[in-house]
Design a protein around this motif. Structure first.
Motif, PDB file in Angstrom:
ATOM      1  N   ARG A  29      14.123 -55.630 -22.978  1.00 32.95           N
ATOM      2  CA  ARG A  29      15.037 -54.640 -22.389  1.00 32.95           C
ATOM      3  C   ARG A  29      14.982 -53.317 -23.142  1.00 32.95           C
ATOM      4  O   ARG A  29      14.950 -52.243 -22.540  1.00 32.95           O
ATOM      5  CB  ARG A  29      16.469 -55.175 -22.376  1.00 32.95           C
ATOM      6  N   ILE A  30      14.962 -53.378 -24.468  1.00 32.62           N
ATOM      7  CA  ILE A  30      14.903 -52.162 -25.285  1.00 32.62           C
ATOM      8  C   ILE A  30      13.586 -51.426 -25.043  1.00 32.62           C
ATOM      9  O   ILE A  30      13.570 -50.203 -24.861  1.00 32.62           O
ATOM     10  CB  ILE A  30      15.088 -52.494 -26.774  1.00 32.62           C
ATOM     11  N   ALA A  31      12.469 -52.155 -25.057  1.00 31.85           N
ATOM     12  CA  ALA A  31      11.157 -51.531 -24.848  1.00 31.85           C
ATOM     13  C   ALA A  31      11.073 -50.920 -23.450  1.00 31.85           C
ATOM     14  O   ALA A  31      10.588 -49.792 -23.289  1.00 31.85           O
ATOM     15  CB  ALA A  31      10.045 -52.558 -25.046  1.00 31.85           C
ATOM     16  N   ASP A  32      11.560 -51.625 -22.441  1.00 31.55           N
ATOM     17  CA  ASP A  32      11.525 -51.107 -21.077  1.00 31.55           C
ATOM     18  C   ASP A  32      12.367 -49.838 -20.959  1.00 31.55           C
ATOM     19  O   ASP A  32      11.929 -48.845 -20.373  1.00 31.55           O
ATOM     20  CB  ASP A  32      12.015 -52.174 -20.099  1.00 31.55           C
ATOM     21  N   SER A  33      13.542 -49.840 -21.540  1.00 33.55           N
ATOM     22  CA  SER A  33      14.414 -48.663 -21.503  1.00 33.55           C
ATOM     23  C   SER A  33      13.772 -47.475 -22.219  1.00 33.55           C
ATOM     24  O   SER A  33      13.806 -46.347 -21.730  1.00 33.55           O
ATOM     25  CB  SER A  33      15.758 -49.015 -22.134  1.00 33.55           C
ATOM     26  N   ALA A  34      13.166 -47.731 -23.379  1.00 36.83           N
ATOM     27  CA  ALA A  34      12.506 -46.660 -24.139  1.00 36.83           C
ATOM     28  C   ALA A  34      11.321 -46.092 -23.354  1.00 36.83           C
ATOM     29  O   ALA A  34      11.103 -44.877 -23.347  1.00 36.83           O
ATOM     30  CB  ALA A  34      12.045 -47.184 -25.494  1.00 36.83           C
ATOM     31  N   CYS A  35      10.572 -46.955 -22.686  1.00 34.61           N
ATOM     32  CA  CYS A  35       9.437 -46.489 -21.879  1.00 34.61           C
ATOM     33  C   CYS A  35       9.924 -45.640 -20.714  1.00 34.61           C
ATOM     34  O   CYS A  35       9.337 -44.598 -20.415  1.00 34.61           O
ATOM     35  CB  CYS A  35       8.628 -47.674 -21.374  1.00 34.61           C
ATOM     36  N   ARG A  36      10.981 -46.045 -20.078  1.00 35.14           N
ATOM     37  CA  ARG A  36      11.512 -45.267 -18.948  1.00 35.14           C
ATOM     38  C   ARG A  36      11.970 -43.888 -19.404  1.00 35.14           C
ATOM     39  O   ARG A  36      11.762 -42.902 -18.699  1.00 35.14           O
ATOM     40  CB  ARG A  36      12.662 -46.010 -18.274  1.00 35.14           C
ATOM     41  N   ARG A  37      12.599 -43.816 -20.584  1.00 36.46           N
ATOM     42  CA  ARG A  37      13.021 -42.513 -21.110  1.00 36.46           C
ATOM     43  C   ARG A  37      11.827 -41.608 -21.371  1.00 36.46           C
ATOM     44  O   ARG A  37      11.946 -40.387 -21.300  1.00 36.46           O
ATOM     45  CB  ARG A  37      13.848 -42.693 -22.389  1.00 36.46           C
ATOM     46  N   ARG A  38      10.692 -42.192 -21.681  1.00 41.10           N
ATOM     47  CA  ARG A  38       9.464 -41.419 -21.922  1.00 41.10           C
ATOM     48  C   ARG A  38       8.657 -41.217 -20.646  1.00 41.10           C
ATOM     49  O   ARG A  38       7.520 -40.761 -20.699  1.00 41.10           O
ATOM     50  CB  ARG A  38       8.588 -42.140 -22.951  1.00 41.10           C
ATOM     51  N   GLU A  39       9.228 -41.615 -19.520  1.00 39.74           N
ATOM     52  CA  GLU A  39       8.543 -41.537 -18.229  1.00 39.74           C
ATOM     53  C   GLU A  39       7.227 -42.299 -18.274  1.00 39.74           C
ATOM     54  O   GLU A  39       6.185 -41.830 -17.820  1.00 39.74           O
ATOM     55  CB  GLU A  39       8.357 -40.090 -17.798  1.00 39.74           C
ATOM     56  N   SER A  40       7.294 -43.473 -18.870  1.00 39.17           N
ATOM     57  CA  SER A  40       6.147 -44.371 -18.983  1.00 39.17           C
ATOM     58  C   SER A  40       6.538 -45.722 -18.406  1.00 39.17           C
ATOM     59  O   SER A  40       7.688 -45.962 -18.074  1.00 39.17           O
ATOM     60  CB  SER A  40       5.747 -44.548 -20.453  1.00 39.17           C
ATOM     61  N   ALA A  69       5.540 -55.966 -30.781  1.00 37.94           N
ATOM     62  CA  ALA A  69       4.606 -54.945 -30.303  1.00 37.94           C
ATOM     63  C   ALA A  69       4.587 -55.017 -28.773  1.00 37.94           C
ATOM     64  O   ALA A  69       4.848 -56.066 -28.181  1.00 37.94           O
ATOM     65  CB  ALA A  69       3.204 -55.201 -30.852  1.00 37.94           C
ATOM     66  N   PHE A  70       4.293 -53.876 -28.161  1.00 39.75           N
ATOM     67  CA  PHE A  70       4.177 -53.816 -26.714  1.00 39.75           C
ATOM     68  C   PHE A  70       3.220 -52.695 -26.355  1.00 39.75           C
ATOM     69  O   PHE A  70       2.800 -51.924 -27.218  1.00 39.75           O
ATOM     70  CB  PHE A  70       5.546 -53.612 -26.044  1.00 39.75           C
ATOM     71  N   GLU A  71       2.849 -52.643 -25.099  1.00 37.58           N
ATOM     72  CA  GLU A  71       1.966 -51.582 -24.620  1.00 37.58           C
ATOM     73  C   GLU A  71       2.624 -50.880 -23.447  1.00 37.58           C
ATOM     74  O   GLU A  71       3.357 -51.491 -22.674  1.00 37.58           O
ATOM     75  CB  GLU A  71       0.610 -52.149 -24.191  1.00 37.58           C
ATOM     76  N   LEU A  72       2.334 -49.573 -23.344  1.00 38.76           N
ATOM     77  CA  LEU A  72       2.870 -48.779 -22.260  1.00 38.76           C
ATOM     78  C   LEU A  72       1.774 -47.876 -21.720  1.00 38.76           C
ATOM     79  O   LEU A  72       0.729 -47.709 -22.345  1.00 38.76           O
ATOM     80  CB  LEU A  72       4.055 -47.944 -22.741  1.00 38.76           C
ATOM     81  N   THR A  73       2.036 -47.316 -20.552  1.00 36.37           N
ATOM     82  CA  THR A  73       1.102 -46.371 -19.958  1.00 36.37           C
ATOM     83  C   THR A  73       1.889 -45.219 -19.356  1.00 36.37           C
ATOM     84  O   THR A  73       2.983 -45.408 -18.849  1.00 36.37           O
ATOM     85  CB  THR A  73       0.212 -47.024 -18.879  1.00 36.37           C
ATOM     86  N   ARG A  74       1.302 -44.047 -19.453  1.00 32.02           N
ATOM     87  CA  ARG A  74       1.908 -42.863 -18.839  1.00 32.02           C
ATOM     88  C   ARG A  74       1.247 -42.544 -17.503  1.00 32.02           C
ATOM     89  O   ARG A  74       1.878 -42.029 -16.606  1.00 32.02           O
ATOM     90  CB  ARG A  74       1.765 -41.648 -19.753  1.00 32.02           C
ATOM     91  N   ASP A  75      -0.043 -42.858 -17.399  1.00 30.57           N
ATOM     92  CA  ASP A  75      -0.794 -42.472 -16.204  1.00 30.57           C
ATOM     93  C   ASP A  75      -1.308 -43.662 -15.397  1.00 30.57           C
ATOM     94  O   ASP A  75      -1.964 -43.476 -14.380  1.00 30.57           O
ATOM     95  CB  ASP A  75      -1.969 -41.579 -16.593  1.00 30.57           C
ATOM     96  N   GLY A  76      -1.049 -44.877 -15.841  1.00 35.21           N
ATOM     97  CA  GLY A  76      -1.515 -46.057 -15.123  1.00 35.21           C
ATOM     98  C   GLY A  76      -2.928 -46.478 -15.454  1.00 35.21           C
ATOM     99  O   GLY A  76      -3.400 -47.499 -14.978  1.00 35.21           O
ATOM    100  N   ARG A  77      -3.627 -45.700 -16.296  1.00 38.01           N
ATOM    101  CA  ARG A  77      -5.014 -46.024 -16.647  1.00 38.01           C
ATOM    102  C   ARG A  77      -5.180 -46.336 -18.127  1.00 38.01           C
ATOM    103  O   ARG A  77      -5.981 -47.175 -18.482  1.00 38.01           O
ATOM    104  CB  ARG A  77      -5.942 -44.875 -16.269  1.00 38.01           C
TER     105      ARG A  77
END
Length: 111
Positions: A29-40, A69-77
């Motif tokens: 939940r924390i990682a998902d929320s942080a990614c959304r704030r970064r528009e990722s 650890a987790f991974e995120l993407t900003r552009d989908g690639r």
């Protein structure tokens, strides 16, 4: 009949497993929320336990520190790593590789 200590050991294992699952769900939940704030986007909608440790809280009690650890993407690639640390179930730190790279590019204050 199973000895009482064996039953107690099984109960402790079940409680520890439930605690690990709750902590992992909180980390997601924390990682998902942080990614959304970064528009990722949080990739795979999951986190990976990378380390366990012990530490003392402000009252001096020994508590568990979990590093995920987790991974995120900003552009989908492209994939970017991120991490977070939970101490006694609370967020202690959160970071992204892009933040580390950005701070490394900043000019030195010493000039």
């Amino acid at each position: 009949m199973m000895p009482l200590y064996a039953i107690a050991l099984i109960a402790v294992c079940i409680l520890l497993w439930a605690d690990f699952l709750r902590a992992r769900e909180r980390a997601v939940r924390i990682a998902d929320s942080a990614c959304r704030r970064r528009e990722s986007q949080l990739l795979d909608e999951t986190v990976e336990l990378r380390g366990l440790g012990m530490g003392r809280d402000p009252r001096g009690r020994i508590r568990l520190r979990r590093r995920y650890a987790f991974e995120l993407t900003r552009d989908g690639r492209t994939r970017e790593p991120g991490w977070l640390v939970l101490f006694a179930g609370q967020l202690e730190s959160l970071g992204f590789r892009a933040d580390v790279e950005d701070s490394a590019r900043e000019p030195s204050a010493r000039g």
